[in-house]
Scaffold this motif. Structure first.
Motif, PDB file in Angstrom:
ATOM      1  N   SER A 257       1.738 117.188  12.417  1.00 42.67           N
ATOM      2  CA  SER A 257       0.702 118.052  13.058  1.00 42.67           C
ATOM      3  C   SER A 257      -0.250 117.673  14.015  1.00 42.67           C
ATOM      4  CB  SER A 257      -0.276 118.841  11.812  1.00 42.67           C
ATOM      5  OG  SER A 257      -0.815 117.757  11.023  1.00 42.67           O
ATOM      6  N   GLY A 258       0.231 117.192  15.209  1.00 47.96           N
ATOM      7  CA  GLY A 258      -0.555 116.388  16.259  1.00 47.96           C
ATOM      8  C   GLY A 258      -0.736 115.215  16.287  1.00 47.96           C
TER       9      GLY A 258
ATOM     10  N   GLU B  74      -3.806 108.725  16.333  1.00 46.46           N
ATOM     11  CA  GLU B  74      -2.262 108.693  16.188  1.00 46.46           C
ATOM     12  C   GLU B  74      -1.614 107.742  15.091  1.00 46.46           C
ATOM     13  OE1 GLU B  74      -0.142 108.521  19.707  1.00 46.46           O
ATOM     14  OE2 GLU B  74      -1.331 110.136  20.805  1.00 46.46           O
TER      15      GLU B  74
ATOM     16  N   LYS C 120      -3.874 120.244  19.745  1.00 46.17           N
ATOM     17  CA  LYS C 120      -2.957 120.484  20.551  1.00 46.17           C
ATOM     18  C   LYS C 120      -3.350 120.269  22.354  1.00 46.17           C
ATOM     19  CE  LYS C 120       1.396 123.197  20.424  1.00 46.17           C
ATOM     20  NZ  LYS C 120       2.051 124.530  20.067  1.00 46.17           N
TER      21      LYS C 120
ATOM     22  N   ARG D  81      -4.573 117.368  23.003  1.00 43.80           N
ATOM     23  CA  ARG D  81      -3.577 116.163  23.511  1.00 43.80           C
ATOM     24  C   ARG D  81      -3.047 116.491  24.724  1.00 43.80           C
ATOM     25  NH1 ARG D  81      -3.027 112.446  19.993  1.00 43.80           N
ATOM     26  NH2 ARG D  81      -3.302 113.175  17.760  1.00 43.80           N
TER      27      ARG D  81
END
Length: 144
Positions: free
Chosen positions: A127-128, A91, A49, A52
């Motif tokens: 989750s990210g 991603e 997190k 990112r």
């Protein structure tokens, strides 16, 4: 290996290779973790997190620099962003995100008034691994 241990190893490697840019970026990532928790005890999800968020800031800086004609700054920031991305999980594709969103809609119902709950549930499941803006766009399309 914890995130901090991996960052420490990367710092050592960058110092041995005399790669100043990499050293600066990895130190910044470590500082972000230590800023959240002085002992460096940040879990994988929290570190993703944080990283990112930093990557998003760098991407915005690149856009602004390009719009202002500051190509040298944009190139430097792009190199930094590439290093940060090494510490992020890949991603998901739009198709993978769509599949998760469809599962959540099937589970909670296709009701636009539940948008916040749907978004929160999807983001928790991912989750990210996906950008919130991409998830929001896909969710809007499927609820329309």
């Amino acid at each position: 290996m914890s995130v901090v241990e991996r960052l420490n190893d990367e710092i050592k490697t960058a110092m041995k290779e005399k790669n100043q840019r990499r050293l600066d970026v990895v130190r910044m990532l470590k500082a972000k973790i230590l800023d959240v928790n002085a002992r460096g005890e940040v879990g994988e999800a929290e570190s993703v997190k944080l990283f990112r968020s930093y990557a998003k800031t760098l991407a915005e800086t690149i856009d602004l620099a390009k719009k202002a004609g500051k190509n040298e700054i944009a190139a430097t920031t792009e190199a930094e962003l590439a290093i940060v991305k090494e510490f992020l999980p890949p991603e998901l594709t739009a198709e993978q995100i769509t599949a998760v969103v469809q599962d959540v809609i099937a589970e909670l119902g296709k009701d636009k008034s539940k948008f916040g709950l749907l978004m929160k549930t999807v983001m928790a499941k991912l989750s990210g691994q996906a950008d919130g803006a991409a998830v929001k766009d896909i969710l809007n399309k499927l609820l329309a």
